[in-house]
Design a protein around this motif. Structure first.
Motif, PDB file in Angstrom:
ATOM      1  N   UNK A 159       0.822  -1.209   0.000  1.00 55.30           N
ATOM      2  CA  UNK A 159       0.000   0.000   0.000  1.00 55.30           C
ATOM      3  C   UNK A 159       0.856   1.258   0.000  1.00 55.30           C
ATOM      4  N   UNK A 160       1.924   1.268   0.785  1.00 57.08           N
ATOM      5  CA  UNK A 160       2.817   2.426   0.817  1.00 57.08           C
ATOM      6  C   UNK A 160       3.427   2.654  -0.565  1.00 57.08           C
ATOM      7  N   UNK A 161       3.850   1.577  -1.221  1.00 57.95           N
ATOM      8  CA  UNK A 161       4.429   1.705  -2.553  1.00 57.95           C
ATOM      9  C   UNK A 161       3.433   2.298  -3.542  1.00 57.95           C
ATOM     10  N   UNK A 162       2.198   1.779  -3.540  1.00 64.47           N
ATOM     11  CA  UNK A 162       1.197   2.268  -4.478  1.00 64.47           C
ATOM     12  C   UNK A 162       0.846   3.724  -4.216  1.00 64.47           C
ATOM     13  N   UNK A 163       0.632   4.071  -2.949  1.00 60.95           N
ATOM     14  CA  UNK A 163       0.229   5.435  -2.615  1.00 60.95           C
ATOM     15  C   UNK A 163       1.363   6.432  -2.821  1.00 60.95           C
ATOM     16  N   UNK A 164       2.590   5.980  -2.570  1.00 60.81           N
ATOM     17  CA  UNK A 164       3.738   6.872  -2.777  1.00 60.81           C
ATOM     18  C   UNK A 164       3.852   7.252  -4.250  1.00 60.81           C
ATOM     19  N   UNK A 165       3.667   6.282  -5.117  1.00 58.72           N
ATOM     20  CA  UNK A 165       3.743   6.548  -6.557  1.00 58.72           C
ATOM     21  C   UNK A 165       2.546   7.362  -7.033  1.00 58.72           C
ATOM     22  N   UNK A 282      -7.860 -10.353   0.767  1.00 56.04           N
ATOM     23  CA  UNK A 282      -9.078 -10.775   0.081  1.00 56.04           C
ATOM     24  C   UNK A 282      -9.752  -9.555  -0.540  1.00 56.04           C
ATOM     25  N   UNK A 283     -10.748  -9.805  -1.383  1.00 58.52           N
ATOM     26  CA  UNK A 283     -11.522  -8.742  -2.014  1.00 58.52           C
ATOM     27  C   UNK A 283     -12.886  -8.654  -1.336  1.00 58.52           C
ATOM     28  N   UNK A 369      -2.687  -9.700  -2.367  1.00 56.02           N
ATOM     29  CA  UNK A 369      -2.842  -8.432  -1.653  1.00 56.02           C
ATOM     30  C   UNK A 369      -3.778  -7.566  -2.474  1.00 56.02           C
ATOM     31  N   UNK A 370      -4.910  -7.188  -1.885  1.00 56.77           N
ATOM     32  CA  UNK A 370      -5.892  -6.335  -2.553  1.00 56.77           C
ATOM     33  C   UNK A 370      -5.931  -4.995  -1.822  1.00 56.77           C
ATOM     34  N   UNK A 371      -5.685  -3.918  -2.551  1.00 54.18           N
ATOM     35  CA  UNK A 371      -5.743  -2.581  -1.963  1.00 54.18           C
ATOM     36  C   UNK A 371      -7.070  -1.955  -2.365  1.00 54.18           C
ATOM     37  N   UNK A 372      -7.826  -1.523  -1.368  1.00 51.49           N
ATOM     38  CA  UNK A 372      -9.161  -0.979  -1.612  1.00 51.49           C
ATOM     39  C   UNK A 372      -9.303   0.395  -0.961  1.00 51.49           C
ATOM     40  N   UNK A 373     -10.283   1.140  -1.455  1.00 56.05           N
ATOM     41  CA  UNK A 373     -10.563   2.491  -0.955  1.00 56.05           C
ATOM     42  C   UNK A 373     -12.066   2.617  -0.729  1.00 56.05           C
ATOM     43  N   UNK A 374     -12.449   3.304   0.324  1.00 56.98           N
ATOM     44  CA  UNK A 374     -13.875   3.469   0.604  1.00 56.98           C
ATOM     45  C   UNK A 374     -14.439   4.581  -0.280  1.00 56.98           C
ATOM     46  N   UNK A 375     -15.388   4.205  -1.111  1.00 54.90           N
ATOM     47  CA  UNK A 375     -16.068   5.134  -2.005  1.00 54.90           C
ATOM     48  C   UNK A 375     -17.553   4.811  -1.991  1.00 54.90           C
ATOM     49  N   UNK A 376     -18.361   5.795  -1.649  1.00 49.17           N
ATOM     50  CA  UNK A 376     -19.808   5.579  -1.619  1.00 49.17           C
ATOM     51  C   UNK A 376     -20.233   4.551  -0.591  1.00 49.17           C
ATOM     52  N   UNK A 377     -19.502   4.459   0.516  1.00 51.34           N
ATOM     53  CA  UNK A 377     -19.848   3.518   1.574  1.00 51.34           C
ATOM     54  C   UNK A 377     -19.488   2.081   1.266  1.00 51.34           C
ATOM     55  N   UNK A 382      -8.700  -0.926  -5.796  1.00 53.90           N
ATOM     56  CA  UNK A 382      -7.910   0.006  -6.610  1.00 53.90           C
ATOM     57  C   UNK A 382      -6.543  -0.596  -6.993  1.00 53.90           C
ATOM     58  N   UNK A 383      -6.243  -1.765  -6.479  1.00 51.96           N
ATOM     59  CA  UNK A 383      -4.976  -2.409  -6.818  1.00 51.96           C
ATOM     60  C   UNK A 383      -4.938  -3.827  -6.321  1.00 51.96           C
ATOM     61  N   UNK A 384      -4.173  -4.686  -7.020  1.00 51.48           N
ATOM     62  CA  UNK A 384      -4.064  -6.072  -6.604  1.00 51.48           C
ATOM     63  C   UNK A 384      -2.750  -6.637  -7.108  1.00 51.48           C
ATOM     64  N   UNK A 385      -2.084  -7.420  -6.262  1.00 51.51           N
ATOM     65  CA  UNK A 385      -0.835  -8.069  -6.646  1.00 51.51           C
ATOM     66  C   UNK A 385      -0.574  -9.258  -5.743  1.00 51.51           C
ATOM     67  N   UNK A 386       0.288 -10.143  -6.191  1.00 48.28           N
ATOM     68  CA  UNK A 386       0.704 -11.275  -5.384  1.00 48.28           C
ATOM     69  C   UNK A 386       1.712 -10.808  -4.352  1.00 48.28           C
ATOM     70  N   UNK A 387       1.714 -11.456  -3.195  1.00 47.45           N
ATOM     71  CA  UNK A 387       2.622 -11.070  -2.104  1.00 47.45           C
ATOM     72  C   UNK A 387       4.085 -11.053  -2.562  1.00 47.45           C
ATOM     73  N   UNK A 388       4.435 -11.967  -3.464  1.00 53.01           N
ATOM     74  CA  UNK A 388       5.821 -12.063  -3.942  1.00 53.01           C
ATOM     75  C   UNK A 388       6.190 -10.893  -4.845  1.00 53.01           C
TER      76      UNK A 388
END
Length: 391
Positions: A159-165, A282-283, A369-377, A382-388
């Motif tokens: 998450x830090x990597x994605x948000x930093x970029x 998970x998603x 690893x699934x990165x999600x954001x709260x939108x509309x409740x 917003x992103x997904x990748x394997x742990x490796x």
């Protein structure tokens, strides 16, 4: 006549002994398998546990209604530690030594599981899908340890990597409970900041029952934080993020691990948590109700419990399904060793959590690893990748 009676008694005793030996495995009889759970049904992470137990029990009830597994019904024994480690140890003693459970699922809390490991290992009691994603769940001897998803540490790093970029962030911070759980969130944020050449600018630590975050938010804001990783309780996450908004601090990204990704966080009235991020293994189910399997599962839970399904139920279903498949694979001669073989053979696509499960010899079910954001409740992916793939 006396010799005949004596021989008959000895023969009967021998037969009884052989029958007992055939089922000497703790928590296993001809008709029953006892599964235990030691979680938080009343404390700061109850939102992750109550629904999980209901979903797991529902699946076990369905299995039992069809005759059980190899003629045995599953009996689930549940204890509440309220997120208190001493109480968790007391519960582990009861479940393992008094209730004689065969295996355990959905044990919540990193320090709580760590405190219970010696007791579980001494009796070869498997710890399946604990409600913690700490790396410690698969450290040391993993013979009886099985985790469901990716770790807090890698979730926060991703998450830090994605948000930093995405946000051109320069300053990374953290606010966390200084327990084994919170420290892993802190370490993930700090290590990834350093790896990316960013500044780990500031941090605040909090008691599990703390609810006033004004001073902490002001401190982090003054430090110029662009990303704040959170390792807090469910309500704390809501209050801390809401406090930042009330103070007008909106040019910052708050992100949690899987411990922050909960339906209760997304559904806060008046959009208090809109914009909050979380990285999990998970998603979220809500945006996938067009999938017939997900829809049927959600409707069945609603019908059984009279309440909408949520994050906790997703996790409870996943844990129970893994246990059921492992018990089936273990065969009629159920022992700690045959269960281990069964768990290592569990491999399937979990449509409810939208993740490929394969426990295998490393004993970790999913690597997503699934990165999600709260939108509309809702939690929106917003992103997904394997742990490796975390870099």
């Amino acid at each position: 006549m006396k010799n005949i009676v004596t021989k008959s008694i000895l023969a009967a005793a021998f037969a009884m002994g052989m029958a007992s030996a055939a089922h000497a495995t703790q928590g296993v009889s001809d008709t029953e398998i006892v599964i235990g759970s030691n979680g938080d049904l009343s404390g700061i992470f109850a939102a992750f546990n109550v629904g999980a137990i209901k979903a797991a029990q529902q699946l076990f009830d369905e299995v039992n209604a069809k005759g059980g597994i190899h003629g045995r019904k599953i009996r689930l024994v549940v204890e509440d530690h309220g997120y208190q480690v001493p109480k968790a140890v007391q519960n582990f003693n009861k479940l393992i030594n008094s209730d004689q459970v065969f295996a355990m699922i959905l044990n919540l809390g990193t320090p709580h599981n760590l405190a219970g490991f010696p007791l579980m290992e001494a009796k070869q009691v498997a710890n399946v899908s604990p409600l913690t994603a700490a790396r410690q769940m698969l450290e040391g001897d993993i013979s009886y340890k099985y985790t469901g998803f990716s770790s807090y540490y890698d979730q926060i790093r991703a998450a830090v990597s994605m948000l930093a970029e995405q946000n051109d962030a320069k300053e990374v911070c953290a606010m966390y409970i200084p327990s084994d759980f919170g420290l892993e969130v802190h370490e993930g944020a700090k290590d990834q900041a350093e790896k990316l050449g960013l500044t780990y600018a500031a941090e605040t630590t909090h008691k599990p029952d703390e609810q006033d975050f004004v001073g902490s938010i002001q401190k982090l804001r003054e430090a110029g934080c662009d990303i704040v990783a959170t390792g807090l309780g469910v309500r704390q996450t809501i209050v801390a993020y809401g406090t930042a908004k009330k103070l007008g601090w909106t040019d910052v990204a708050f992100v949690g691990s899987s411990a922050g990704m909960n339906t209760a966080v997304a559904k806060v009235p008046e959009g208090v948590t809109e914009g909050y991020y979380a990285a999990a293994g998970w998603s979220d189910f809500e945006n996938r109700l067009d999938n017939p399997e997900v829809k049927a599962w959600a409707e069945a839970y609603q019908a059984a419990h009279g309440e909408p399904v949520g994050t906790a139920a997703q996790l409870g279903y996943g844990a129970a399904r893994a246990v059921v498949q492992a018990l089936e694979a273990a065969g009629p001669d159920l022992t700690a060793e045959s269960f281990r073989t069964g768990m290592e053979s569990v491999k399937y696509h979990d449509a409810i959590n939208d993740v490929d499960i394969d426990y295998g010899p490393d004993h970790q079910g999913g690597n997503l690893i699934v990165i999600s954001k709260i939108e509309g409740g809702k939690w929106v992916e917003v992103g997904r990748l394997d742990e490796s793939e975390v870099k």
